[in-house]
Design an enzyme around this catalytic site. Structure first.
Site, PDB file in Angstrom:
ATOM      1  N   THR A 100       0.873  -1.174   0.000  1.00 54.55           N
ATOM      2  CA  THR A 100       0.000   0.000   0.000  1.00 54.55           C
ATOM      3  C   THR A 100       0.905   1.217   0.000  1.00 54.55           C
ATOM      4  OG1 THR A 100      -1.738  -1.155   1.210  1.00 54.55           O
ATOM      5  CG2 THR A 100      -1.802   1.248   1.225  1.00 54.55           C
ATOM      6  N   LYS A 175      -7.180   1.377  -2.792  1.00 55.31           N
ATOM      7  CA  LYS A 175      -6.774   0.933  -1.455  1.00 55.31           C
ATOM      8  C   LYS A 175      -6.961   2.037  -0.429  1.00 55.31           C
ATOM      9  CE  LYS A 175      -5.253  -1.756   1.745  1.00 55.31           C
ATOM     10  NZ  LYS A 175      -3.924  -2.385   1.801  1.00 55.31           N
ATOM     11  N   LYS A 243       0.808   4.927   8.312  1.00 56.48           N
ATOM     12  CA  LYS A 243       1.381   5.291   7.010  1.00 56.48           C
ATOM     13  C   LYS A 243       0.294   5.413   5.952  1.00 56.48           C
ATOM     14  CE  LYS A 243       2.488   1.979   4.502  1.00 56.48           C
ATOM     15  NZ  LYS A 243       1.880   1.083   3.488  1.00 56.48           N
TER      16      LYS A 243
END
Length: 292
Positions: A100, A175, A243
């Site tokens: 990701t 995502k 993140k």
């Protein structure tokens, strides 16, 4: 892709990558591995996987190179750095980043790959450690449609919900949508369990009533039982979720989109990480909320 004619390389053998590599090997593919810590790949090496000393060396040996690492900075170094994947991959190879990561970086990798005669896809996944272990991952793919069609047989060895989303970066944007939905949902799951406990109810019994109704979600069914059992081992790390939320918020800002729920979730997870839980699973948010 014929297993007898396709060599697969995997960079990153952590919680997700280890299971993915195992599925490819059981399907008959020759698999080459690189990981910063070789010991984390030892089980796979004992089963017949081949070790390479760098991402660049791995790329030289493989027809398909898949990366599953931690942060966009890792992706950038592995693909675009000196002796990286793009510099060493054979023309006609497929490079697939399943980390990701940043949609912008996915487009940059695609442009550089194309200039070198390579096919690039950004294909982040959802489903956690359970989905990886059971080959039931959801895979969100950006890049050329022809490249997607070519590697679909590989994706089918590790996932069940495989959707082509569009041009380079589209997989990463999808995502982000996934992570945005999870972030607010996780807050709701945690608060529901805390409320159940404070009201004197048995959380496990409450779960029987609410997980199959309108409140139902993957996190409620799969992670709430872990919270109740006090099992906070990572299917997905807190530090990696932070993140992801940072990437989503930055991308949203660039598009002038306001995401107040995500901003709140990020602030809570940053508090959780500061308390020493950055390597716990994302459901460890329960520890923070239950003490507020």
């Amino acid at each position: 892709m014929n297993p007898a004619q396709t060599v697969v390389g995997l960079v990153g053998t952590g919680v997700m990558g280890k299971s993915m590599a195992g599925h490819f090997m059981r399907a008959g593919y020759q698999v080459h591995l690189y990981n910063r810590t070789r010991s984390k790949a030892q089980d796979l090496l004992d089963q017949g996987a081949h070790w390479q000393e760098s991402p660049g060396q791995l790329a030289q040996q493989c027809d398909v190179i898949i990366t599953m690492v931690g942060f966009p900075s890792d992706v950038e170094e592995i693909y675009l750095g000196e002796n990286g994947i793009l510099q060493n991959a054979k023309p006609g190879s497929y490079v697939i980043d399943m980390t990701t990561s940043s949609p912008k970086l996915a487009k940059q990798i695609e442009n550089e790959a194309r200039s070198r005669g390579l096919f690039s896809l950004d294909a982040p996944v959802s489903g956690g450690d359970v989905g990886a272990r059971e080959a039931r991952l959801s895979i969100m793919v950006g890049g050329s449609r022809d490249a997607f069609d070519a590697v679909l047989p590989l994706f089918e060895k590790i996932g069940t919900n495989i959707v082509y989303q569009g041009e380079a970066g589209a997989g990463q944007h999808t995502k982000m949508c996934n992570q945005i939905a999870i972030a607010s949902n996780m807050m709701g799951v945690v608060e529901a369990l805390v409320y159940a406990e404070k009201s004197g109810l048995d959380p496990a019994t409450v779960l029987k009533s609410i997980e199959s109704g309108a409140a139902g979600s993957w996190s409620l069914s799969n992670l709430a039982p872990r919270m109740i059992a006090g099992n906070f081992a990572p299917g997905f790390y807190v530090k990696h979720f932070i993140k992801d939320m940072k990437i989503a918020l930055q991308s949203a800002e660039e598009m002038n989109a306001k995401l107040p729920g995500l901003a709140l979730a990020k602030s809570l997870y940053e508090q959780l990480a500061a308390s020493g839980e950055e390597d716990s699973g994302t459901h460890a948010l329960y520890k923070l909320i239950s003490k507020l």
